[in-house]
Design an enzyme around this catalytic site. Structure first.
Site, short mmCIF file in Angstrom:
data_model
loop_
_atom_site.label_atom_id
_atom_site.label_comp_id
_atom_site.label_asym_id
_atom_site.label_seq_id
_atom_site.Cartn_x
_atom_site.Cartn_y
_atom_site.Cartn_z
N SER A 6 -44.39 125.60 -10.20
CA SER A 6 -43.67 126.22 -11.07
C SER A 6 -44.68 127.38 -11.49
O SER A 6 -45.78 127.44 -11.30
CB SER A 6 -43.76 125.34 -12.41
N TYR A 17 -50.61 120.85 -17.45
CA TYR A 17 -49.22 121.19 -16.72
C TYR A 17 -49.55 122.16 -15.86
O TYR A 17 -49.22 122.32 -14.42
CB TYR A 17 -47.85 121.55 -17.54
#
Length: 322
Positions: free
Chosen positions: A165, A191
């Site tokens: 990501s 994350y």
């Protein structure tokens, strides 16, 4: 950068268009977390091209619904569900044991958790790092012999696709405390670390298995509204600029089928035959990240071979592969 690899497709190409004219008859693919979101659209596109697709997920009811939906348009064996909980190393080992030595041609590590409150996997790892990276690390290694067998059977390289990501820009790997045992937890930093790890895993896997018939690449799918946002209140999504005040999704977000296109291209694109260790986005090799375009591109720490080797050694020890 060497000559950048591109394709005829772009940011908003639907996944179906990527597989148009591709024949995957006789091929088998596993897609983790494929019961919802971009995972189900990835599985649907592969099944419509003739592949047998295994939905590896942890909720049988959602898995059954996904299988039924995909089977409506599949051209060939379609899809089936297999239980897999990536936050539980025993579940991963059981999945690999059930798989055995059957040839596998594509493994798409799609499942993820994002920005959750501090939590731990069954084995004590921080939930995002443990599920997104360590779970997929163990799965990929245990299924490597099946991917090698798939390459021998097909006479061409098998492919591993690791979903990263743009969130990787938020954090490199914290080597002193990746599992937040002593430092304060921050959900977005966590994350980012996990998504950096997903990219580094592709680098490390490709380096180790490219001469054994398996190529691996990382993928940035783009901004998509899916169940991945389950831990984010609407007000936080508005503050991030993802949702407008009237509740509509801002321009630039993809549909789930558009979000699946780069994963599908990584799995079938002829431009990537035998090519690996890359970070892909919008159906092309990503360009270096710049401050002018903060939501696109890749930072050096996510592709660093030394970090990939260091992470590999740490991960082997963590999941008990040594």
């Amino acid at each position: 950068m060497a000559e950048r690899i591109t394709s005829p497709f772009g940011m908003f190409t639907p996944a179906r268009e990527v597989v148009a004219g591709v024949d995957l008859a006789g091929r088998t693919a596993i897609v983790t977390g494929a019961a919802t979101g971009i995972g189900i659209e990835t599985a649907r596109a592969l099944a419509e091209a003739g592949a047998e697709v295994v939905i590896a997920a942890r909720k049988p009811d959602l898995g059954a619904a996904a299988v039924a939906s995909i089977s409506e348009t599949a051209k060939g064996p379609g899809a089936r569900f297999e239980m897999l909980d990536l936050s539980d190393l025993a579940s991963i080992r059981a999945f690999a044991d059930r798989w055995g030595g059957r040839p596998l041609h594509v493994l798409i590590n799609n499942a993820a958790v994002m920005a959750c409150p501090l939590d731990r996997t069954r084995d004590g790892f921080e939930m995002q790092f443990g599920t997104n990276h360590l779970g997929h690390f163990l799965l990929g290694n245990l299924l490597a012999p099946a991917l090698e067998a798939g390459a021998r059977e097909a006479g061409r390289p098998s492919r591993l696709v690791s979903l990263s990501s743009i969130g990787h820009r938020r954090s490199d790997i914290n080597w002193d405390d990746p599992n937040y045992r002593t430092r304060a937890y921050e959900k977005w930093e966590s994350y980012g670390q996990a998504k950096t790890a997903n990219a580094l895993f592709a680098v490390g896997f490709h380096q180790r298995f490219k001469d054994r018939g398996v190529a691996a690449n990382a993928v940035m799918p783009g901004g998509i509204m899916t169940p991945l946002q389950r831990h984010l209140p609407i007000e936080e999504q508005k503050a991030l600029g993802w949702i407008k005040e009237d509740g509509s999704i801002r321009e630039g977000f993809k549909t789930p089928e558009q979000g699946a296109s780069t994963s599908v291209w990584a799995a079938v694109g002829p431009e990537l035959e035998g090519v690996g260790g890359l970070y892909l986005e919008d159906c092309a090799q990503a360009e270096p990240w710049t401050q002018d375009l903060p939501w696109k591109g890749v930072l050096p720490h996510a592709l660093d071979p030394g970090s990939a080797d260091r992470l590999w050694a740490y991960s082997e020890e963590a999941v008990g592969l040594r």
